[in-house]
Scaffold this motif. Sequence first.
Motif, PDB file in Angstrom:
ATOM      1  N   LYS A 186      19.663  31.919 -90.016  1.00 58.14           N
ATOM      2  CA  LYS A 186      20.684  31.283 -90.870  1.00 58.14           C
ATOM      3  C   LYS A 186      21.655  30.466 -90.014  1.00 58.14           C
ATOM      4  N   GLU A 187      22.070  31.063 -88.904  1.00 63.23           N
ATOM      5  CA  GLU A 187      22.999  30.394 -87.990  1.00 63.23           C
ATOM      6  C   GLU A 187      22.332  29.150 -87.371  1.00 63.23           C
ATOM      7  N   PHE A 188      21.075  29.316 -86.961  1.00 58.63           N
ATOM      8  CA  PHE A 188      20.295  28.224 -86.357  1.00 58.63           C
ATOM      9  C   PHE A 188      20.152  27.058 -87.346  1.00 58.63           C
ATOM     10  N   LYS A 189      19.871  27.415 -88.596  1.00 54.05           N
ATOM     11  CA  LYS A 189      19.681  26.406 -89.646  1.00 54.05           C
ATOM     12  C   LYS A 189      20.976  25.628 -89.896  1.00 54.05           C
ATOM     13  N   SER A 190      22.097  26.340 -89.897  1.00 56.03           N
ATOM     14  CA  SER A 190      23.372  25.654 -90.147  1.00 56.03           C
ATOM     15  C   SER A 190      23.753  24.729 -88.989  1.00 56.03           C
ATOM     16  N   LYS A 191      23.335  25.088 -87.784  1.00 56.03           N
ATOM     17  CA  LYS A 191      23.653  24.264 -86.601  1.00 56.03           C
ATOM     18  C   LYS A 191      22.714  23.069 -86.454  1.00 56.03           C
ATOM     19  N   THR A 192      21.434  23.278 -86.744  1.00 52.07           N
ATOM     20  CA  THR A 192      20.420  22.261 -86.411  1.00 52.07           C
ATOM     21  C   THR A 192      19.798  21.585 -87.635  1.00 52.07           C
ATOM     22  N   ALA A 193      20.068  22.129 -88.839  1.00 53.81           N
ATOM     23  CA  ALA A 193      19.445  21.651 -90.083  1.00 53.81           C
ATOM     24  C   ALA A 193      17.915  21.766 -90.036  1.00 53.81           C
TER      25      ALA A 193
END
Length: 285
Positions: free
Chosen positions: A22-29
């Motif tokens: 979730k964190e990765f997705k919010s940072k990198t889309a």
Amino acid sequence: MQLLDGKALSAKIETKIVNEVKEFKSKTASVPGLAVILVGQDPASAAYVNMKKKACDRVGFYSVTHEMPEDISQEAIEKTIIMMNDNPNIDGILIQLPLPAQIDTTKILELVNPSKDVDGFHPYNVGRLMIGLDGFVPCTPLGVMELLSEYSIDIQGKNCVVVGASNIVGKPMASLLLNANATVEICHIFTDDLKKHTLNADILLVGVGVINLIKEDMVKDDAIIIDIGINRADNGKLVGDVDFENVAKKCSYITPVPGGVGPMTIAMLLSNTLKAAKMHANERE
């Protein structure tokens, strides 16, 4: 005797990965991506691939399986790997082994980009493991190390006997133990008097695919037993390489089969794929 519960630990690791995705997705889309090559109709291989796909779905990874016929050519597999090496949506590439006889497995494994080699089979990653550098480590031995760590089992100075010398399990397992300052012995099909060696083990790790290879009289009192084997008995039950019922009476810790090392292998595949995704994201910045 205490069970080393790989099922419970893998669930804990998956929860952590879900949050990190979730964190990765919010940072990198973007989300971590895993591609699998499955050749032929081997039921065990198909079952493993299906389990890996379900695990990817649970943690929010993108995953794709390239199913290929048994008579596929070397060139066709190589083309697919090159395509996946070049695909920025794919962070990990997994070749489901074994491959058919007409395929040069070594050449196929060497073609995978080492930064996408989430199985840890590329010679580049094997070499880094050997000399204690960071890289991708084969998932089963890595899962064993996580399990030992979770139960605060100290490896330093312990006599560790690894039964089985495969490139996928035995050799990398020995390297990880050696890097953790254990005294390591590897036994294999040509070892004379296996019992003489296994009786020495503070930690005995077995992965050869032979039902009940390790019996009660081959294990010293209070040893730690890691059963990496997975076999289907005549009655259809999944069993390991250790005579669990009798050996469990003597040891201090033991992994059950199923529910021990197996779930940890999948958890480490997810962990390696997330690691690759983070690495690729940093390179793109």
